[in-house]
Write a protein that holds these residues in place. Structure first.
Motif, PDB file in Angstrom:
ATOM      1  N   VAL A 101       0.844  -1.202   0.000  1.00  0.00           N
ATOM      2  CA  VAL A 101       0.000   0.000   0.000  1.00  0.00           C
ATOM      3  C   VAL A 101       0.882   1.257   0.000  1.00  0.00           C
ATOM      4  CG1 VAL A 101      -1.600   1.354   1.422  1.00  0.00           C
ATOM      5  CG2 VAL A 101      -2.025  -1.083   1.037  1.00  0.00           C
ATOM      6  N   ILE A 102       1.945   1.216   0.794  1.00  0.00           N
ATOM      7  CA  ILE A 102       2.841   2.388   0.857  1.00  0.00           C
ATOM      8  C   ILE A 102       3.547   2.577  -0.490  1.00  0.00           C
ATOM      9  CG2 ILE A 102       4.804   3.429   2.052  1.00  0.00           C
ATOM     10  CD1 ILE A 102       4.020   1.760   4.528  1.00  0.00           C
ATOM     11  N   LYS A 103       3.953   1.481  -1.113  1.00  0.00           N
ATOM     12  CA  LYS A 103       4.592   1.584  -2.435  1.00  0.00           C
ATOM     13  C   LYS A 103       3.642   2.199  -3.453  1.00  0.00           C
ATOM     14  CE  LYS A 103       7.379  -2.554  -1.889  1.00  0.00           C
ATOM     15  NZ  LYS A 103       7.505  -3.953  -2.317  1.00  0.00           N
ATOM     16  N   GLU A 104       2.366   1.818  -3.357  1.00  0.00           N
ATOM     17  CA  GLU A 104       1.376   2.367  -4.290  1.00  0.00           C
ATOM     18  C   GLU A 104       1.241   3.876  -4.079  1.00  0.00           C
ATOM     19  OE1 GLU A 104      -1.597   3.588  -6.541  1.00  0.00           O
ATOM     20  OE2 GLU A 104      -2.079   3.568  -4.397  1.00  0.00           O
ATOM     21  N   LEU A 105       1.260   4.295  -2.820  1.00  0.00           N
ATOM     22  CA  LEU A 105       1.202   5.736  -2.526  1.00  0.00           C
ATOM     23  C   LEU A 105       2.416   6.448  -3.106  1.00  0.00           C
ATOM     24  CD1 LEU A 105       0.088   5.775   1.213  1.00  0.00           C
ATOM     25  CD2 LEU A 105      -1.230   6.530  -0.764  1.00  0.00           C
ATOM     26  N   ALA A 106       3.568   5.811  -2.970  1.00  0.00           N
ATOM     27  CA  ALA A 106       4.803   6.399  -3.502  1.00  0.00           C
ATOM     28  C   ALA A 106       4.697   6.556  -5.016  1.00  0.00           C
ATOM     29  CB  ALA A 106       6.001   5.528  -3.129  1.00  0.00           C
ATOM     30  N   ARG A 107       4.209   5.523  -5.674  1.00  0.00           N
ATOM     31  CA  ARG A 107       4.060   5.582  -7.140  1.00  0.00           C
ATOM     32  C   ARG A 107       3.095   6.667  -7.567  1.00  0.00           C
ATOM     33  NH1 ARG A 107       4.763  -0.098  -7.099  1.00  0.00           N
ATOM     34  NH2 ARG A 107       2.557  -0.418  -6.663  1.00  0.00           N
ATOM     35  N   SER A 108       2.089   6.931  -6.732  1.00  0.00           N
ATOM     36  CA  SER A 108       1.081   7.928  -7.106  1.00  0.00           C
ATOM     37  C   SER A 108       1.592   9.358  -6.898  1.00  0.00           C
ATOM     38  CB  SER A 108      -0.193   7.710  -6.296  1.00  0.00           C
ATOM     39  OG  SER A 108      -0.026   8.213  -4.987  1.00  0.00           O
ATOM     40  N   GLY A 109       2.818   9.497  -6.376  1.00  0.00           N
ATOM     41  CA  GLY A 109       3.406  10.827  -6.272  1.00  0.00           C
ATOM     42  C   GLY A 109       3.215  11.505  -4.933  1.00  0.00           C
ATOM     43  N   ALA A 110       2.791  10.745  -3.921  1.00  0.00           N
ATOM     44  CA  ALA A 110       2.639  11.334  -2.591  1.00  0.00           C
ATOM     45  C   ALA A 110       4.006  11.652  -1.998  1.00  0.00           C
ATOM     46  CB  ALA A 110       1.897  10.360  -1.680  1.00  0.00           C
ATOM     47  N   THR A 111       4.051  12.624  -1.104  1.00  0.00           N
ATOM     48  CA  THR A 111       5.275  12.947  -0.376  1.00  0.00           C
ATOM     49  C   THR A 111       5.268  12.157   0.934  1.00  0.00           C
ATOM     50  OG1 THR A 111       5.117  15.179  -1.284  1.00  0.00           O
ATOM     51  CG2 THR A 111       6.682  14.844   0.524  1.00  0.00           C
ATOM     52  N   LEU A 112       6.268  11.296   1.097  1.00  0.00           N
ATOM     53  CA  LEU A 112       6.271  10.376   2.233  1.00  0.00           C
ATOM     54  C   LEU A 112       7.584  10.453   3.011  1.00  0.00           C
ATOM     55  CD1 LEU A 112       4.953   7.124   0.424  1.00  0.00           C
ATOM     56  CD2 LEU A 112       3.589   8.955   1.457  1.00  0.00           C
ATOM     57  N   VAL A 113       7.480  10.359   4.328  1.00  0.00           N
ATOM     58  CA  VAL A 113       8.658  10.208   5.187  1.00  0.00           C
ATOM     59  C   VAL A 113       8.409   8.963   6.043  1.00  0.00           C
ATOM     60  CG1 VAL A 113      10.145  11.237   6.933  1.00  0.00           C
ATOM     61  CG2 VAL A 113       8.975  12.711   5.275  1.00  0.00           C
ATOM     62  N   ILE A 114       9.307   8.006   5.950  1.00  0.00           N
ATOM     63  CA  ILE A 114       9.053   6.692   6.532  1.00  0.00           C
ATOM     64  C   ILE A 114      10.218   6.255   7.417  1.00  0.00           C
ATOM     65  CG2 ILE A 114       8.477   4.285   6.005  1.00  0.00           C
ATOM     66  CD1 ILE A 114       7.876   5.288   3.082  1.00  0.00           C
ATOM     67  N   VAL A 115       9.939   6.011   8.682  1.00  0.00           N
ATOM     68  CA  VAL A 115      10.925   5.359   9.545  1.00  0.00           C
ATOM     69  C   VAL A 115      10.687   3.858   9.428  1.00  0.00           C
ATOM     70  CG1 VAL A 115      11.666   4.974  11.925  1.00  0.00           C
ATOM     71  CG2 VAL A 115      11.051   7.279  11.162  1.00  0.00           C
ATOM     72  N   THR A 116      11.719   3.129   9.067  1.00  0.00           N
ATOM     73  CA  THR A 116      11.529   1.688   8.865  1.00  0.00           C
ATOM     74  C   THR A 116      12.820   0.922   9.101  1.00  0.00           C
ATOM     75  OG1 THR A 116      10.722  -0.006   7.331  1.00  0.00           O
ATOM     76  CG2 THR A 116      12.011   1.790   6.372  1.00  0.00           C
ATOM     77  N   HIS A 117      12.654  -0.345   9.453  1.00  0.00           N
ATOM     78  CA  HIS A 117      13.805  -1.242   9.508  1.00  0.00           C
ATOM     79  C   HIS A 117      13.783  -2.210   8.334  1.00  0.00           C
ATOM     80  CE1 HIS A 117      14.911   0.304  13.374  1.00  0.00           C
ATOM     81  NE2 HIS A 117      13.720   0.037  13.868  1.00  0.00           N
ATOM     82  N   GLU A 118      12.835  -2.023   7.419  1.00  0.00           N
ATOM     83  CA  GLU A 118      12.727  -2.901   6.250  1.00  0.00           C
ATOM     84  C   GLU A 118      13.677  -2.381   5.170  1.00  0.00           C
ATOM     85  OE1 GLU A 118      10.890  -5.648   5.898  1.00  0.00           O
ATOM     86  OE2 GLU A 118       9.898  -5.520   7.853  1.00  0.00           O
ATOM     87  N   ILE A 119      14.878  -2.915   5.176  1.00  0.00           N
ATOM     88  CA  ILE A 119      15.924  -2.359   4.319  1.00  0.00           C
ATOM     89  C   ILE A 119      15.622  -2.573   2.825  1.00  0.00           C
ATOM     90  CG2 ILE A 119      18.386  -2.465   3.757  1.00  0.00           C
ATOM     91  CD1 ILE A 119      17.763  -1.228   6.475  1.00  0.00           C
ATOM     92  N   GLY A 120      15.112  -3.760   2.482  1.00  0.00           N
ATOM     93  CA  GLY A 120      14.800  -4.033   1.076  1.00  0.00           C
ATOM     94  C   GLY A 120      13.742  -3.075   0.547  1.00  0.00           C
ATOM     95  N   PHE A 121      12.747  -2.857   1.361  1.00  0.00           N
ATOM     96  CA  PHE A 121      11.678  -1.905   1.030  1.00  0.00           C
ATOM     97  C   PHE A 121      12.256  -0.494   0.878  1.00  0.00           C
ATOM     98  CE2 PHE A 121       8.878   1.239   3.151  1.00  0.00           C
ATOM     99  CZ  PHE A 121       7.866   1.318   2.218  1.00  0.00           C
ATOM    100  N   ALA A 122      13.087  -0.093   1.834  1.00  0.00           N
ATOM    101  CA  ALA A 122      13.683   1.255   1.796  1.00  0.00           C
ATOM    102  C   ALA A 122      14.485   1.442   0.514  1.00  0.00           C
ATOM    103  CB  ALA A 122      14.576   1.477   3.017  1.00  0.00           C
ATOM    104  N   ARG A 123      15.195   0.416   0.148  1.00  0.00           N
ATOM    105  CA  ARG A 123      16.029   0.497  -1.043  1.00  0.00           C
ATOM    106  C   ARG A 123      15.171   0.668  -2.289  1.00  0.00           C
ATOM    107  NH1 ARG A 123      21.606  -2.246  -1.432  1.00  0.00           N
ATOM    108  NH2 ARG A 123      22.276  -1.195  -3.310  1.00  0.00           N
ATOM    109  N   GLU A 124      14.049  -0.030  -2.300  1.00  0.00           N
ATOM    110  CA  GLU A 124      13.184  -0.013  -3.476  1.00  0.00           C
ATOM    111  C   GLU A 124      12.399   1.290  -3.609  1.00  0.00           C
ATOM    112  OE1 GLU A 124      10.558  -3.386  -3.543  1.00  0.00           O
ATOM    113  OE2 GLU A 124       9.266  -2.465  -5.069  1.00  0.00           O
ATOM    114  N   VAL A 125      11.934   1.822  -2.485  1.00  0.00           N
ATOM    115  CA  VAL A 125      10.935   2.885  -2.549  1.00  0.00           C
ATOM    116  C   VAL A 125      11.529   4.289  -2.398  1.00  0.00           C
ATOM    117  CG1 VAL A 125      10.274   3.091  -0.110  1.00  0.00           C
ATOM    118  CG2 VAL A 125       8.512   3.251  -1.873  1.00  0.00           C
ATOM    119  N   SER A 126      12.736   4.379  -1.832  1.00  0.00           N
ATOM    120  CA  SER A 126      13.244   5.699  -1.432  1.00  0.00           C
ATOM    121  C   SER A 126      13.843   6.495  -2.570  1.00  0.00           C
ATOM    122  CB  SER A 126      14.347   5.557  -0.379  1.00  0.00           C
ATOM    123  OG  SER A 126      13.932   4.772   0.691  1.00  0.00           O
TER     124      SER A 126
END
Ligand code: ADP
Ligand code: MG
Length: 273
Positions: free
Chosen positions: A211-236
């Motif tokens: 869901v967060i990735k979909e928001l990112a793709r839609s152009g939302a401005t996001l700030v995310i604290v996470t320990h999910e490194i693979g996700f961070a690498r993909e989405v940031s």
């Protein structure tokens, strides 16, 4: 009171800026202490419109305090934070304090949505009621209109069929998706996530990250604290590494994960990867 310095830290490629609703975050020279403990130490960071910034760092490094400061749930001791050039809360500049009126602070806080680790849904309200609540009380929508919008948002997070379920009838992943829909219902310019998947069973993490990735793709401005490194690498677009209240490193995911400048970043990554 609006003031924005030229204090960009990283050049970030903007993603579909036409779709973004604004939400540039400027954090400038922000410090905060609890007693003698300095929790934020001269933090400066720019989050461009329509970009995704992830914040990494050990427990206690100040990540939550920084997010809460953006939402003005914390009062900073020095420096300031602005959204689209509009000061949020206070600006302490040497001896001079600029301070917004409480009413103005509340108005601006609505522009910054927040999703917490523990969902924080109202237990006595259904999914659709949880989402419609603030639009009725804060945006002044009719209940009918707010619930119609809430149903659209539930569909967007893949929960159209759970509109009338209570939180206890939903899995953690479903509750967190309702919480995301609830944050979106106030049409924030920026959405902040504080470890949104840390309280979830491993098999439920991906439905929330999707869901967060979909928001990112839609152009939302996001700030995310996470320990999910693979996700961070993909989405940031931008990755920030914090330690002891300071930003030690900021850069593209490729840079920070593959060629960190700071040995402390490398040591942290070696532990979590
Ligand atoms: P993180 O989210 O990176 O784990 P936090 O921002 O929650 O870090 O906390 C940073 C430091 O500030 C920690 O040492 C924490 O114990 C302390 N802290 C956080 N909130 C408070 C508070 N309300 N009072 C005193 N100390 C606090
Ligand atoms: Mg935290």
């Amino acid at each position: 009171a609006a003031y924005v310095p030229a204090a960009a830290t990283t050049k970030v490629v903007r993603r579909s800026p036409l779709q973004a609703r604004g939400g540039e975050v400027t954090i400038h020279g922000v410090s905060k202490s609890y007693g003698s403990l300095k929790v934020l130490d001269d933090v400066t960071l720019k989050v461009p419109v329509g970009s995704v910034t992830t914040i990494l760092g050990q427990s206690g490094s100040g990540k939550s305090t920084l997010l809460r400061s953006i939402n003005h749930l914390e009062r900073v001791d020095a420096g300031f934070i602005a959204i689209d050039g509009e000061l949020i809360g206070y600006r302490q500049d040497g001896q001079t304090l600029y301070e917004l009126k409480e009413k103005e602070i509340l108005k601006r806080r609505v522009e910054v949505g927040m999703v917490f680790q523990n969902f924080n849904l109202f237990p006595h309200l259904t999914a659709v009621e949880n989402i419609a609540e603030a639009p009725v009380t804060v945006r002044g929508l009719s209940r009918e209109q707010a619930e119609a919008e809430a149903l659209d948002l539930l569909a967007r997070v893949g929960l159209a069929d759970k509109a009338h379920a209570y939180p206890r009838q939903l899995s953690g992943g479903q509750q967190q998706r309702v919480a995301i829909a609830r944050a979106l219902a106030l049409k924030p310019k920026v959405l902040l996530f504080d470890e949104p998947t840390s309280a979830l069973d491993p098999e439920l993490v991906n439905e929330v990250l999707d869901v967060i990735k979909e928001l990112a793709r839609s152009g939302a401005t996001l700030v995310i604290v996470t320990h999910e490194i693979g996700f961070a690498r993909e989405v940031s677009d931008q990755v920030v590494f914090m330690e002891q209240g300071r930003i030690l490193e900021t850069g593209t995911p490729d840079k920070v994960f593959s060629r960190p400048d700071h040995p402390r970043t490398a040591a942290f990554l070696a532990k979590v990867l």
